[in-house]
Design a protein around this motif. Structure first.
Motif, PDB file in Angstrom:
ATOM      1  N   PRO A   1       0.837  -1.209   0.000  1.00  0.00           N
ATOM      2  CA  PRO A   1       0.000   0.000   0.000  1.00  0.00           C
ATOM      3  C   PRO A   1       0.875   1.265   0.000  1.00  0.00           C
ATOM      4  CG  PRO A   1      -0.076  -1.105   2.126  1.00  0.00           C
ATOM      5  CD  PRO A   1       0.684  -1.986   1.219  1.00  0.00           C
TER       6      PRO A   1
ATOM      7  N   SER B   1      -0.047   4.125   0.597  1.00  0.00           N
ATOM      8  CA  SER B   1      -0.444   5.025   1.684  1.00  0.00           C
ATOM      9  C   SER B   1       0.376   4.765   2.951  1.00  0.00           C
ATOM     10  CB  SER B   1      -1.937   4.844   1.978  1.00  0.00           C
ATOM     11  OG  SER B   1      -2.176   3.465   2.218  1.00  0.00           O
ATOM     12  N   LEU B   2       0.900   3.487   3.064  1.00  0.00           N
ATOM     13  CA  LEU B   2       1.702   3.162   4.254  1.00  0.00           C
ATOM     14  C   LEU B   2       2.953   4.032   4.297  1.00  0.00           C
ATOM     15  CD1 LEU B   2       2.015   1.252   6.693  1.00  0.00           C
ATOM     16  CD2 LEU B   2       3.232  -0.326   5.197  1.00  0.00           C
TER      17      LEU B   2
ATOM     18  N   ALA C   1      -3.088   3.844   6.256  1.00  0.00           N
ATOM     19  CA  ALA C   1      -3.024   2.658   5.399  1.00  0.00           C
ATOM     20  C   ALA C   1      -4.041   1.625   5.848  1.00  0.00           C
ATOM     21  CB  ALA C   1      -1.613   2.081   5.438  1.00  0.00           C
TER      22      ALA C   1
END
Ligand code: ATP
Ligand code: MG
Length: 635
Positions: A490, A492-493, A501
């Protein structure tokens, strides 16, 4: 030899010592006894010799005085004979006879030729020896030849058998010529001469003899027996000649009065100085040495009694030592054999009693020590047993851990294999999705766009309509690509952090299928970023828990709680689904349906964290994870 002696028992050694001491003492006393007995014997011998000398001395004195008296009488008679005054001479002679009591028998007067002028006798009987021929006698001859007074040998015998000895002195005129002789006969046995020996105490067997120059007995004073001549006459004659005094033991002497009976006698002899006479004293040895023999007997009795006393006291002493020592030896042997129960009791105050008391104290202390040692041994044994049990337990624990390790190793290998196969599977899935979904969609999109662009006669409105028809396909493909990208990692992590995330993942995977997800995060710490590895591991852990909710829980609600602190991160994922049996799925043994939970545990372990799963059938599942943080890791 010494070793043999050292090996002897006390019971034998004490009498041996006592015996040796006794022999030494008795030997010493025996020597002293012998000395005393010898002294006594010598004393008895000397006593006889002194007696013989005393008698000889007395005879010397008596004869000397008589001779001197005769000389004085001769001096008185000399003028009378010169004047031939015989009557007056007789008066002087009578007076002298009365004066000289020693002349028991007669006194006589001779002329110069030896003719008897006058004789005065005490008895009326004319004696045989007094006669006309008196001049022929050897003694008269000797008298005539002598210039001084002389003493005869045994001269004549009186009618009663008494032997006599004559003494005579010459009568000299003023010019010194011999004009006659005066003399007399004496009885040697007369008390005034030698007869006094009758009063001597010579016991029952003793007697004294006065002997002349030939060893002939002049007088014998004994218990009624006498001999004129004995077997020692020659020896006595020799001794008289040599004027000696001796004392000796006479072995096998003839008993007086009996020539056949022999006995051992003591003979003491002393010579008379004034004439050739001697005095012999003879007494049975047994009587002479009676005192010595008595002393000997007494000493022997005393010695015997001393031996008895010493033996008795040695025996008492030995018993007094060996009996208590014996009982102490028995006690020592009992103790050596391990029997400490029986005491040692000797009620005495001497060294042995003290030894016994010390021994008893030792026994008691030994008993105490033994009890202590036994207790210690018991305790030690118990401790050893306990330690053995502990060791056995430890061994079993080690074995269990070893087996656990082996199982884990096996699981780890299986996990590795699964991870590899999962990776392959994931790649295959992505390839299939790209092929089936994205590639098909892009092909359809490409064909749609080509159709729209190359349709002759199609109006712009128709082309725009066709392109608009393709738009949802593009959006769908794009979503598909996004989903693929998110599954791989991910973004977003990295961009927004862990919480964002997770929220994104929850929205897309859980809420899309109707499961409500509640996030409970302590907001003030949200800003805090974790190390990349920790963050992605934590994301995967929570992702697996949420995936399981989707796959297995049949839940309506899920709560994801996160707490950040200096010490570490704490996360909880709790659902209200159907729950499951944790032991069967999380353990290292038994069958399992998948490896999600195991992988979760492995990840937590790699970060030195801890995980706990609490689940019951029908009551949902709660997964709690704690990851510790180092100060350096957080920076
Ligand atoms: N939240 C949950 N609610 C109910 N059952 C669960 C839950 N989580 C796990 N389980 C049960 O535990 C089992 C093991 O889960 P695990 O994640 O290890 O394997 P999996 O999900 O079956 O397969 P994989 O994760 O490997 O794809 C599951 O098969 C399931 O029966
Ligand atoms: Mg799973």
């Amino acid at each position: 030899m010494w070793r043999l002696f050292a090996d002897l028992s006390l019971e034998k050694r004490v009498p041996l010592f006592a015996g040796a001491a006794l022999v030494i003492i008795l030997g010493t006393f025996g020597l002293l006894d012998l000395q005393a007995v010898n002294d006594s014997r010598n004393h008895a011998l000397q006593e006889r010799l002194v007696t013989a000398r005393a008698i000889a001395g007395h005879i010397d004195l008596a004869l000397g005085q008589t001779l001197r008296t005769l000389e004085m009488t001769a001096e008185l008679l000399a003028p009378r004979l010169e004047e031939d005054d015989l009557e007056q001479a007789k008066t002087i002679l009578s007076h002298a006879f009365e004066q000289l009591g020693i002349f028991k028998h007669y006194i006589f007067l001779l002329d110069v030729d030896g003719n008897l002028l006058w004789l005065i006798s005490r008895s009326d009987v004319q004696e045989a020896c007094v006669g006309d021929d008196i001049v022929d006698r050897p003694f008269i001859g000797k008298v005539l030849r002598s210039s001084g007074p002389i003493i005869s040998e045994v001269q004549c015998y009186m009618s009663d058998g008494t032997s006599v000895v004559c003494l005579a002195a010459p009568i000299k005129n003023a010019s010194g010529e011999t004009i006659g002789f005066v003399g007399g006969a004496i009885d040697v046995a007369d008390p005034t001469i030698g007869g006094f020996v009758n009063t001597l105490q010579l016991g029952e067997t003793g007697y004294a003899q006065i002997l002349d120059a030939n060893g002939v007995v002049l007088a014998s004073i004994s218990n009624g027996s006498s001999e004129q001549k004995n077997e020692h006459s020659a020896r006595f004659a020799q001794l008289i000649k040599e004027k000696r005094a001796v004392v000796s033991e006479c072995h096998n002497c003839h008993e007086s009065g009996s020539s056949s009976e022999k006995r051992e006698d003591i003979l003491a002899f002393a010579s008379v100085s004034i004439t050739d006479w001697g005095v012999a004293i003879r007494q049975a040895e047994g009587e002479v040495f009676a005192e010595a023999h008595d002393l000997e007997r007494k000493l022997a009795t005393l010695t015997f009694l001393a031996v008895l006393a010493v033996v008795f006291f040695a025996w008492i002493l030995m018993r007094g030592i060996t009996i208590p020592l014996g009982s102490m030896t028995l006690a020592a042997e009992r103790i050596a054999a391990g029997n400490l129960s029986q005491g040692v009791s000797l009620p005495r105050n001497d060294e042995i009693g003290r030894l016994a008391r010390a021994f008893e104290t030792m026994r008691l202390r030994l008993g105490d020590s033994l009890e202590k040692v036994t207790n210690w041994n018991k305790q030690l044994e118990e401790r050893v047993q306990q330690r053995t049990v502990d060791l056995e337990e430890s061994r079993r624990e080690i074995m269990r851990l070893y087996e656990e390790l082996q199982r884990k190793e096996q699981v780890r290998r299986e996990l590795l294999r699964v991870i590899i196969s999962v990776q392959e599977e994931e790649r295959r899935r992505i390839a299939r999705e790209l092929h089936d979904e994205t590639s098909q969609a892009l092909t359809a999109l490409s064909m749609g766009l080509e159709t729209a662009g190359h349709s002759p006669g199609a109006s712009a409105a128709e082309i725009i309509q066709r392109v608009d028809e393709l738009r949802p396909l593009v959006v769908e493909t794009l979503d598909e690509v996004h989903r693929l990208i998110f599954d791989l990692r991910p973004s977003s992590l990295d961009d927004l952090g862990l919480v964002a995330a997770l929220q994104s993942y929850a929205e897309s995977r859980l809420e899309s299928i109707g499961i409500k997800v509640h996030f409970d995060v302590n907001v003030e710490d949200v800003e805090q970023r974790l190390p990349s590895q920790t963050e992605s591991a934590l994301f995967r852990i929570i992702q697996e828990a949420l995936t399981n909710v989707v796959k297995h829980a049949e839940a309506d609600n899920v709560t994801v709680a996160l707490r950040f602190s200096e010490a570490g991160v704490w996360a909880k994922i709790e659902d209200d689904g159907r729950g499951f049996a944790v032991d069967q799925n999380l353990g290292t043994n038994g069958k399992r349906s998948g490896f999600g939970l195991l992988g979760m545990s492995e990840r937590v372990a790699l970060l030195q964290g801890s995980v706990s799963i609490d689940s019951h059938a029908g009551r949902g599942t709660r997964v709690e994870v704690h990851i510790p943080l180092d100060a350096q890791e957080r920076s």
